[in-house]
Design a protein around this motif. Structure first.
Motif, PDB file in Angstrom:
ATOM      1  N   MET A   1      75.062 -28.700  10.247  1.00 43.87           N
ATOM      2  CA  MET A   1      76.237 -27.681  10.410  1.00 43.87           C
ATOM      3  C   MET A   1      76.402 -26.799   9.316  1.00 43.87           C
ATOM      4  O   MET A   1      76.073 -27.451   8.125  1.00 43.87           O
ATOM      5  CB  MET A   1      77.553 -28.576  10.619  1.00 43.87           C
ATOM      6  CG  MET A   1      78.966 -27.756  10.595  1.00 43.87           C
ATOM      7  SD  MET A   1      80.510 -28.587  10.714  1.00 43.87           S
ATOM      8  CE  MET A   1      80.375 -29.310  12.530  1.00 43.87           C
ATOM      9  N   LYS A   2      76.691 -25.604   9.222  1.00 41.92           N
ATOM     10  CA  LYS A   2      76.752 -24.527   8.417  1.00 41.92           C
ATOM     11  C   LYS A   2      77.983 -24.805   7.462  1.00 41.92           C
ATOM     12  O   LYS A   2      79.045 -25.082   7.967  1.00 41.92           O
ATOM     13  CB  LYS A   2      76.691 -23.343   8.758  1.00 41.92           C
ATOM     14  CG  LYS A   2      75.544 -22.684   9.604  1.00 41.92           C
ATOM     15  CD  LYS A   2      75.500 -21.188   9.947  1.00 41.92           C
ATOM     16  CE  LYS A   2      74.201 -20.916  10.542  1.00 41.92           C
ATOM     17  NZ  LYS A   2      74.010 -21.292  12.059  1.00 41.92           N
ATOM     18  N   THR A   3      77.783 -24.389   6.182  1.00 39.42           N
ATOM     19  CA  THR A   3      79.015 -24.547   5.400  1.00 39.42           C
ATOM     20  C   THR A   3      79.680 -23.192   5.588  1.00 39.42           C
ATOM     21  O   THR A   3      79.169 -22.390   5.852  1.00 39.42           O
ATOM     22  CB  THR A   3      78.455 -24.489   3.773  1.00 39.42           C
ATOM     23  OG1 THR A   3      77.689 -23.321   3.270  1.00 39.42           O
ATOM     24  CG2 THR A   3      77.637 -25.857   3.516  1.00 39.42           C
ATOM     25  N   PHE A   4      81.130 -23.400   4.792  1.00 42.74           N
ATOM     26  CA  PHE A   4      81.831 -22.169   4.984  1.00 42.74           C
ATOM     27  C   PHE A   4      81.167 -20.992   4.268  1.00 42.74           C
ATOM     28  O   PHE A   4      81.147 -19.653   4.581  1.00 42.74           O
ATOM     29  CB  PHE A   4      83.104 -22.368   4.421  1.00 42.74           C
ATOM     30  CG  PHE A   4      84.155 -21.114   4.060  1.00 42.74           C
ATOM     31  CD1 PHE A   4      84.655 -20.356   4.973  1.00 42.74           C
ATOM     32  CD2 PHE A   4      83.916 -20.654   2.815  1.00 42.74           C
ATOM     33  CE1 PHE A   4      85.402 -19.273   4.889  1.00 42.74           C
ATOM     34  CE2 PHE A   4      84.748 -19.286   2.693  1.00 42.74           C
ATOM     35  CZ  PHE A   4      85.540 -19.150   3.726  1.00 42.74           C
ATOM     36  N   GLU A   5      80.402 -21.274   3.217  1.00 35.91           N
ATOM     37  CA  GLU A   5      79.973 -20.147   2.485  1.00 35.91           C
ATOM     38  C   GLU A   5      78.704 -19.498   3.202  1.00 35.91           C
ATOM     39  O   GLU A   5      78.568 -18.325   2.921  1.00 35.91           O
ATOM     40  CB  GLU A   5      79.534 -20.638   1.058  1.00 35.91           C
ATOM     41  CG  GLU A   5      80.531 -20.570   0.214  1.00 35.91           C
ATOM     42  CD  GLU A   5      81.315 -19.540  -0.258  1.00 35.91           C
ATOM     43  OE1 GLU A   5      80.799 -18.359  -0.157  1.00 35.91           O
ATOM     44  OE2 GLU A   5      82.573 -19.720  -0.359  1.00 35.91           O
ATOM     45  N   GLU A   6      77.994 -20.211   3.970  1.00 32.70           N
ATOM     46  CA  GLU A   6      76.901 -19.755   4.919  1.00 32.70           C
ATOM     47  C   GLU A   6      77.478 -18.862   5.966  1.00 32.70           C
ATOM     48  O   GLU A   6      76.862 -17.914   6.190  1.00 32.70           O
ATOM     49  CB  GLU A   6      76.138 -20.789   5.247  1.00 32.70           C
ATOM     50  CG  GLU A   6      75.255 -21.441   4.353  1.00 32.70           C
ATOM     51  CD  GLU A   6      74.766 -22.751   4.741  1.00 32.70           C
ATOM     52  OE1 GLU A   6      73.514 -23.215   4.250  1.00 32.70           O
ATOM     53  OE2 GLU A   6      75.093 -23.329   5.774  1.00 32.70           O
ATOM     54  N   GLU A   7      78.690 -19.382   6.503  1.00 37.13           N
ATOM     55  CA  GLU A   7      79.087 -18.384   7.602  1.00 37.13           C
ATOM     56  C   GLU A   7      79.824 -17.249   7.183  1.00 37.13           C
ATOM     57  O   GLU A   7      79.847 -16.161   7.755  1.00 37.13           O
ATOM     58  CB  GLU A   7      80.293 -19.291   8.365  1.00 37.13           C
ATOM     59  CG  GLU A   7      79.413 -20.578   9.063  1.00 37.13           C
ATOM     60  CD  GLU A   7      80.180 -21.148  10.132  1.00 37.13           C
ATOM     61  OE1 GLU A   7      81.260 -20.231  10.932  1.00 37.13           O
ATOM     62  OE2 GLU A   7      79.865 -22.391  10.636  1.00 37.13           O
ATOM     63  N   ARG A   8      80.604 -17.335   5.973  1.00 36.38           N
ATOM     64  CA  ARG A   8      81.097 -16.153   5.218  1.00 36.38           C
ATOM     65  C   ARG A   8      79.990 -15.319   5.060  1.00 36.38           C
ATOM     66  O   ARG A   8      80.188 -14.030   5.264  1.00 36.38           O
ATOM     67  CB  ARG A   8      81.710 -16.657   3.842  1.00 36.38           C
ATOM     68  CG  ARG A   8      82.422 -15.409   3.171  1.00 36.38           C
ATOM     69  CD  ARG A   8      83.067 -16.027   1.948  1.00 36.38           C
ATOM     70  NE  ARG A   8      83.752 -14.894   1.002  1.00 36.38           N
ATOM     71  CZ  ARG A   8      82.977 -14.289   0.270  1.00 36.38           C
ATOM     72  NH1 ARG A   8      81.743 -14.612   0.239  1.00 36.38           N
ATOM     73  NH2 ARG A   8      83.732 -13.209  -0.398  1.00 36.38           N
ATOM     74  N   GLN A   9      78.888 -15.664   4.460  1.00 33.44           N
ATOM     75  CA  GLN A   9      77.858 -14.647   4.286  1.00 33.44           C
ATOM     76  C   GLN A   9      77.166 -14.063   5.518  1.00 33.44           C
ATOM     77  O   GLN A   9      77.084 -12.866   5.667  1.00 33.44           O
ATOM     78  CB  GLN A   9      76.676 -15.164   3.513  1.00 33.44           C
ATOM     79  CG  GLN A   9      75.545 -14.285   2.966  1.00 33.44           C
ATOM     80  CD  GLN A   9      76.118 -13.511   2.058  1.00 33.44           C
ATOM     81  OE1 GLN A   9      76.822 -13.596   1.348  1.00 33.44           O
ATOM     82  NE2 GLN A   9      75.815 -11.883   2.528  1.00 33.44           N
ATOM     83  N   ILE A  10      77.241 -14.683   6.721  1.00 36.26           N
ATOM     84  CA  ILE A  10      76.847 -14.371   7.818  1.00 36.26           C
ATOM     85  C   ILE A  10      77.863 -13.356   8.497  1.00 36.26           C
ATOM     86  O   ILE A  10      77.495 -12.005   8.967  1.00 36.26           O
ATOM     87  CB  ILE A  10      76.590 -15.314   8.885  1.00 36.26           C
ATOM     88  CG1 ILE A  10      75.527 -16.337   8.596  1.00 36.26           C
ATOM     89  CG2 ILE A  10      76.590 -14.651  10.588  1.00 36.26           C
ATOM     90  CD1 ILE A  10      75.377 -17.599   9.479  1.00 36.26           C
ATOM     91  N   GLY A  11      78.990 -13.434   8.140  1.00 36.47           N
ATOM     92  CA  GLY A  11      80.138 -12.573   8.422  1.00 36.47           C
ATOM     93  C   GLY A  11      79.830 -11.386   7.849  1.00 36.47           C
ATOM     94  O   GLY A  11      80.291  -9.983   8.314  1.00 36.47           O
TER      95      GLY A  11
END
Length: 218
Positions: A1-11
């Motif tokens: 599962m991706k971390t919040f920071e990883e998903e934030r960077q994708i965004g």
């Protein structure tokens, strides 16, 4: 599962590309030239695999398969009199107030991504919710049925006609009560902050719990 920071960077990476495809123009066209906006949305969906786009009267939501736990929200640029209203910013402010008043469990969390890359507008991440509209319609129907006794009607046709009328005329507070029960602190918070326009599409499920996913009011 991706971390919040990883998903934030994708965004952030997604938004960089999107601003290069005239997102701001699409934001400003909505309500003035809806055909332009719809064509723009279809073009974006063709360019990005694993992307869905939904929108209402005030916001656009980008749902990326690569983001498991969050969705991206951006506001339409809407003018109210002499002022431009950012309903995503309003929603973010309401969530911060909800945390202060300990009623945030009823709302899908919103996080603001500041202007780090010289975007003209901030954008927002909201906890990804399952939008189970049939489930919430069923809850509304059960609530309406609790206020409509079958034995008071001579035949089933009259009963179901009345039941349908009750469902159609349900107030916002009744829909909220149907889902969350009698929560006085929540009702007071909704009234104080002008949160309204509740329908089955404004609720969702996060981590097995029902939450409000659109709460900027309109």
């Amino acid at each position: 599962m991706k971390t919040f920071e990883e998903e934030r960077q994708i965004g952030i990476d997604f938004m960089k590309e999107l601003y290069g495809m005239n997102l701001e123009g699409a934001q400003r066209k909505f309500g003035k030239n809806d055909r332009y906006f719809r064509e723009w949305a279809e073009e974006i969906k063709e360019k990005f695999q694993g992307l869905d786009i939904v929108w209402g009267c005030t916001k656009i939501v980008f749902i990326l398969d690569s983001m498991e736990n969050w969705v991206i929200k951006v506001p339409f640029i809407l003018q109210r009199g002499m002022f431009f209203v950012d309903h995503c910013e309003k929603e973010f402010s309401i969530f911060l107030k909800a945390k202060e008043e300990c009623v945030d469990i009823f709302f899908a969390e919103v996080v603001k991504v500041e202007k780090e890359f010289e975007f003209e507008l901030d954008f927002y991440l909201q906890k990804r919710a399952k939008c189970e509209e049939k489930k919430f319609l069923s809850i509304f129907s059960e609530y309406a049925g609790s206020n409509c006794a079958r034995e008071e009607y001579d035949n089933e046709s009259d009963y179901y006609d009345e039941l349908e009328i009750i469902e159609m005329e349900m107030e916002d507070c009744e829909k909220v009560e149907a889902i969350f029960g009698q929560e006085d602190e929540l009702f007071a918070f909704l009234n104080e902050n002008g949160i309204n326009d509740f329908h089955e599409g404004n609720f969702g499920v996060v981590d097995g719990c029902s939450v409000i996913i659109d709460y900027s009011g309109y």
